[in-house]
Scaffold this motif. Structure first.
Motif, mmCIF file in Angstrom:
data_model
loop_
_atom_site.group_PDB
_atom_site.id
_atom_site.type_symbol
_atom_site.label_atom_id
_atom_site.label_comp_id
_atom_site.label_asym_id
_atom_site.label_seq_id
_atom_site.Cartn_x
_atom_site.Cartn_y
_atom_site.Cartn_z
ATOM 1 N N ASN A 39 0.838 -1.202 0.000
ATOM 2 C CA ASN A 39 0.000 0.000 0.000
ATOM 3 C C ASN A 39 0.870 1.248 0.000
ATOM 4 O O ASN A 39 1.940 1.275 0.611
ATOM 5 N N CYS A 40 0.364 2.283 -0.658
ATOM 6 C CA CYS A 40 1.077 3.563 -0.711
ATOM 7 C C CYS A 40 0.044 4.675 -0.784
ATOM 8 O O CYS A 40 -0.930 4.567 -1.545
ATOM 9 N N ALA A 41 0.233 5.725 -0.011
ATOM 10 C CA ALA A 41 -0.698 6.860 -0.028
ATOM 11 C C ALA A 41 -0.151 7.983 -0.900
ATOM 12 O O ALA A 41 1.049 8.054 -1.175
ATOM 13 N N VAL A 42 -1.066 8.855 -1.329
ATOM 14 C CA VAL A 42 -0.688 10.017 -2.136
ATOM 15 C C VAL A 42 -1.381 11.245 -1.563
ATOM 16 O O VAL A 42 -2.558 11.189 -1.184
ATOM 17 N N GLU A 54 -2.596 18.990 -9.931
ATOM 18 C CA GLU A 54 -1.433 19.772 -10.328
ATOM 19 C C GLU A 54 -0.126 19.231 -9.761
ATOM 20 O O GLU A 54 0.900 19.184 -10.450
ATOM 21 N N SER A 55 -0.173 18.816 -8.511
ATOM 22 C CA SER A 55 1.033 18.338 -7.845
ATOM 23 C C SER A 55 0.648 17.300 -6.799
ATOM 24 O O SER A 55 -0.295 17.505 -6.031
ATOM 25 N N ALA A 56 1.367 16.184 -6.775
ATOM 26 C CA ALA A 56 1.071 15.126 -5.814
ATOM 27 C C ALA A 56 2.357 14.400 -5.453
ATOM 28 O O ALA A 56 3.275 14.286 -6.270
ATOM 29 N N GLN A 57 2.412 13.910 -4.224
ATOM 30 C CA GLN A 57 3.586 13.189 -3.747
ATOM 31 C C GLN A 57 3.164 11.886 -3.095
ATOM 32 O O GLN A 57 2.079 11.785 -2.515
ATOM 33 N N ALA A 58 4.033 10.893 -3.187
ATOM 34 C CA ALA A 58 3.749 9.572 -2.633
ATOM 35 C C ALA A 58 4.354 9.428 -1.250
ATOM 36 O O ALA A 58 5.405 9.997 -0.941
ATOM 37 N N SER A 59 3.702 8.636 -0.411
ATOM 38 C CA SER A 59 4.178 8.350 0.943
ATOM 39 C C SER A 59 5.162 7.183 0.917
ATOM 40 O O SER A 59 5.532 6.676 -0.145
ATOM 41 N N SER A 77 -5.293 9.954 -0.553
ATOM 42 C CA SER A 77 -5.876 8.658 -0.906
ATOM 43 C C SER A 77 -4.804 7.590 -0.708
ATOM 44 O O SER A 77 -3.614 7.884 -0.746
ATOM 45 N N ARG A 78 -5.256 6.351 -0.484
ATOM 46 C CA ARG A 78 -4.312 5.236 -0.386
ATOM 47 C C ARG A 78 -4.569 4.279 -1.533
ATOM 48 O O ARG A 78 -5.715 3.874 -1.764
ATOM 49 N N ILE A 79 -3.514 3.931 -2.250
ATOM 50 C CA ILE A 79 -3.620 3.000 -3.373
ATOM 51 C C ILE A 79 -3.043 1.664 -2.935
ATOM 52 O O ILE A 79 -1.927 1.591 -2.408
ATOM 53 N N ASP A 80 -3.815 0.601 -3.144
ATOM 54 C CA ASP A 80 -3.410 -0.751 -2.752
ATOM 55 C C ASP A 80 -2.967 -1.525 -3.993
ATOM 56 O O ASP A 80 -3.711 -1.600 -4.984
ATOM 57 N N ASN A 109 -8.449 3.861 -2.117
ATOM 58 C CA ASN A 109 -9.311 4.299 -1.026
ATOM 59 C C ASN A 109 -9.245 5.818 -0.981
ATOM 60 O O ASN A 109 -8.242 6.387 -0.541
ATOM 61 N N SER A 110 -10.300 6.472 -1.448
ATOM 62 C CA SER A 110 -10.261 7.935 -1.540
ATOM 63 C C SER A 110 -10.266 8.595 -0.171
ATOM 64 O O SER A 110 -9.810 9.730 -0.021
ATOM 65 N N ILE A 111 -10.791 7.896 0.852
ATOM 66 C CA ILE A 111 -10.676 8.345 2.242
ATOM 67 C C ILE A 111 -10.197 7.125 3.032
ATOM 68 O O ILE A 111 -10.992 6.353 3.559
#
Length: 397
Positions: free
Chosen positions: A239-242, A247-252, A317-320, A336-338
């Protein structure tokens, strides 16, 4: 002397969802983590009957041991726009005196599952013209519907597993045809899941037709439409969150959840870590950071950002992900948008506190509100002055 006004944030949690209790935990976690020098967080509990309550007792997790007793301590409210503010008004209203309990400047949904996370609550709140933290209606709906999500990601060349969908009416009308539809496109073993639920609710693996029947009938207890895809049996989940926007996004950082079975269960996520689940996803069993090669870690984090932005998400959001250990291929499983606990623990390990994460999310909401306020939403017209409904063609006459 300059008087600094705190931003009043309405933290909405609960709702008519099978993930109601987890939302309560996530919501109160967030409520307690806000920087009180800058924000005045206001708890707004949504019951399973979609009634809203606020008050000091609503923000204390200990009171949720008995919901009937909790509601007696809380104040039931409804929302109303007045003079550019979103007021929380006591229901029923007082016969004498003011019924306005408080107001909020920003709405912050911390809800999980169908009927709340799927765009329903977001649409309700947007109706009141209040800045909204997190995904908007369309992104929330697309993220919740696993089939729609897959279609969008596939169109953006993001790796997903092919799938089949089955409506309960289709299954009931001709079970044999339903089985053939699945078997003609997906080889056993397959995994069956409700199309619009998360948290491993309603999910089963089927290794043959008998198992498929059992899995379908179980999944249909939670919704009318299910999704069937190939089950990766030699599986690794990451799993990784963003955090960000279009415009701009970063990964956890990445985590590897530890399951007690072939499917990561609801209990694995929310109960198995101890303390009765009172700390939500923080206590779930996981390896954090996940033991990944630098190359694989970067691949997953890059795919997470691409997924987030392809779905036009906002906030956190968290992407699995799924890794097929037999082939080494990486697939997006779901978004998971929330996410539970807003995935704050994936940011803490990178040096971002929960308070800072919440601050970033509110700033993103206010940024979107500023951008959208510049668009035209109405224009002057005399069409109603000339309207005539007496003829068959109505106003076209």
């Amino acid at each position: 002397m300059v008087i600094s006004m705190k931003i009043k944030v309405g933290v909405f949690f609960g709702g008519k969802s099978v993930e109601h209790e987890v939302s309560v935990i996530s919501g109160i976690q967030a409520l307690n983590a806000f920087d009180r020098e800058k924000y005045d967080p206001i708890p707004i509990y949504i019951t399973k009957e979609n009634e809203m309550y606020t008050g000091e007792a609503i923000g204390d997790i200990k009171n949720y041991k008995s919901i009937p007793d909790l509601l007696k301590k809380g104040i039931r409210i409804f929302l109303i726009c007045e003079n550019g503010k979103l007021n929380l008004v006591q229901y029923p209203e007082k016969k004498f005196g003011h019924s306005t309990v408080d107001h909020i400047d920003v709405a912050f949904p911390v809800v999980h599952g169908a009927n709340v996370e799927d765009g329903s609550l977001q649409g309700f709140l947007r109706h009141y013209n209040v800045p909204l933290v997190g995904c908007d209606v369309m992104a929330a709906a697309a993220s919740m519907d696993k089939y729609v999500m897959k279609a969008i990601l596939k169109d953006n060349d993001i790796p997903i597993l092919d799938c089949v969908t089955l409506h309960v009416k289709e299954y009931q009308a001709d079970e044999e045809a339903a089985y053939r539809k699945v078997e003609s496109k997906i080889e056993y073993p397959v995994i069956v899941k409700p199309v619009n639920l998360g948290s491993s609710v309603g999910i089963k693996v089927a290794k043959d037709r008998e198992g498929l029947q059992e899995a379908l009938e179980y999944a249909y207890e939670f919704g009318q439409k299910v999704l069937i895809e190939r089950a990766i049996m030699n599986l690794r989940e990451i799993n990784c969150a963003v955090l960000g926007d279009y415009e701009s996004a970063q990964a956890s950082e990445c985590e590897e959840p530890i399951s007690s079975d072939e499917i990561l269960s609801y209990e694995d996520k929310y109960v198995a870590g101890g303390k009765g689940g009172s700390e939500g996803m923080r206590t779930a069993r996981r390896e954090l950071p996940a033991n990944l090669t630098p190359e694989l870690r970067e691949e997953i984090r890059t795919l997470a950002v691409r997924t987030f932005q392809a779905l036009d998400c906002n906030g956190v959001s968290r992407i699995d992900f799924m890794i097929d250990k037999d082939t080494g291929k990486v697939y997006v499983n779901e978004i998971n948008s929330i996410p539970g606990s807003l995935a704050f623990y994936l940011w803490e390990i990178m040096g971002k506190s929960y308070a800072e994460l919440l601050d970033d999310m509110v700033k993103l909401a206010l940024k979107r509100e500023r951008e959208e306020s510049g668009f035209m939403t109405s224009f002057q017209s005399n069409i109603l002055q000339n309207a005539n409904l007496s003829g068959a063609k109505g106003i076209k006459k």
